[in-house]
Design an enzyme around this catalytic site. Sequence first.
Site, PDB file in Angstrom:
ATOM      1  N   SER A   1      66.234  63.602  36.049  1.00 41.90           N
ATOM      2  CA  SER A   1      66.426  62.869  37.151  1.00 41.90           C
ATOM      3  C   SER A   1      67.926  63.586  37.857  1.00 41.90           C
ATOM      4  O   SER A   1      67.982  64.637  38.053  1.00 41.90           O
ATOM      5  CB  SER A   1      66.399  61.579  36.997  1.00 41.90           C
TER       6      SER A   1
ATOM      7  N   ASP B   1      55.238  60.356  39.809  1.00 43.07           N
ATOM      8  CA  ASP B   1      56.436  59.995  39.931  1.00 43.07           C
ATOM      9  C   ASP B   1      56.873  59.255  41.432  1.00 43.07           C
ATOM     10  O   ASP B   1      56.744  60.032  42.369  1.00 43.07           O
ATOM     11  CB  ASP B   1      57.350  61.115  39.930  1.00 43.07           C
TER      12      ASP B   1
ATOM     13  N   HIS C   1      58.007  58.346  36.251  1.00 43.86           N
ATOM     14  CA  HIS C   1      59.367  59.032  36.317  1.00 43.86           C
ATOM     15  C   HIS C   1      59.709  58.728  34.869  1.00 43.86           C
ATOM     16  O   HIS C   1      60.498  57.887  34.457  1.00 43.86           O
ATOM     17  CB  HIS C   1      60.292  58.155  37.124  1.00 43.86           C
TER      18      HIS C   1
END
Length: 223
Positions: free
Chosen positions: A116, A170, A201
């Site tokens: 991320s 996600d 995610h």
Amino acid sequence: MLSSPLPVVEIDPPVAPVAVVIWLHGLGADGHDFEPIVPQLRLPSSLPVRFVFPHAPEIAVTAFGGQRARAWFDFNPAGGADLPGLKKSAARIRDLIQNEIDSGMPAERILLAGFSQGGVMAFHTALYYPKRLAGILALSTFLAEGESLAGNRTPANADIPIFMCHGQHDAVLPMSLGKASLATLRGAGYAVEWREYPMAHEVCLEEIQDISLWLQQVLGERW
């Protein structure tokens, strides 16, 4: 005034390492977040790898209503990434790379990984780093400043191995964002391996297995 060194979690193999992976966590997490992944990778004893998991500094995060959290840079869903903050963190990550070089590990044996927001940092740091690095592992992330890549990237990492993974479901960083970054990188001439998984995610077992195989390929062929 120089920034203080980033605190880190270190996991060393039982024998002298032949490579180092610096793994950068996501927004609101810390260096312990990916610590459990090391045994799950099941890397062979013939490939002893040192893992370094830095803690990002605590800053006020706009996306969290101004609350303080560990973050590599401020993020505003309406305005995107704080580029000055991103570049400041990149300098501190370069210091971590230099620490490993000073300890005897060649730059080309140091790999940057990130999830991320940490993946944003892995991209930004490695693509603009002046010495050849081993590779970039980019998980559920995107490329910031893609429009300036052509003018700022370094020749040393023009053919750096890149492995991108993303979840099809996600909702935090949609897969379309990852695929747009993939297209930008490939358009700039980078050879990028892409994998997608039926997940949100997060990280899944199949992905961890694929990461392990890729690490063995990238780090093993250079040893």
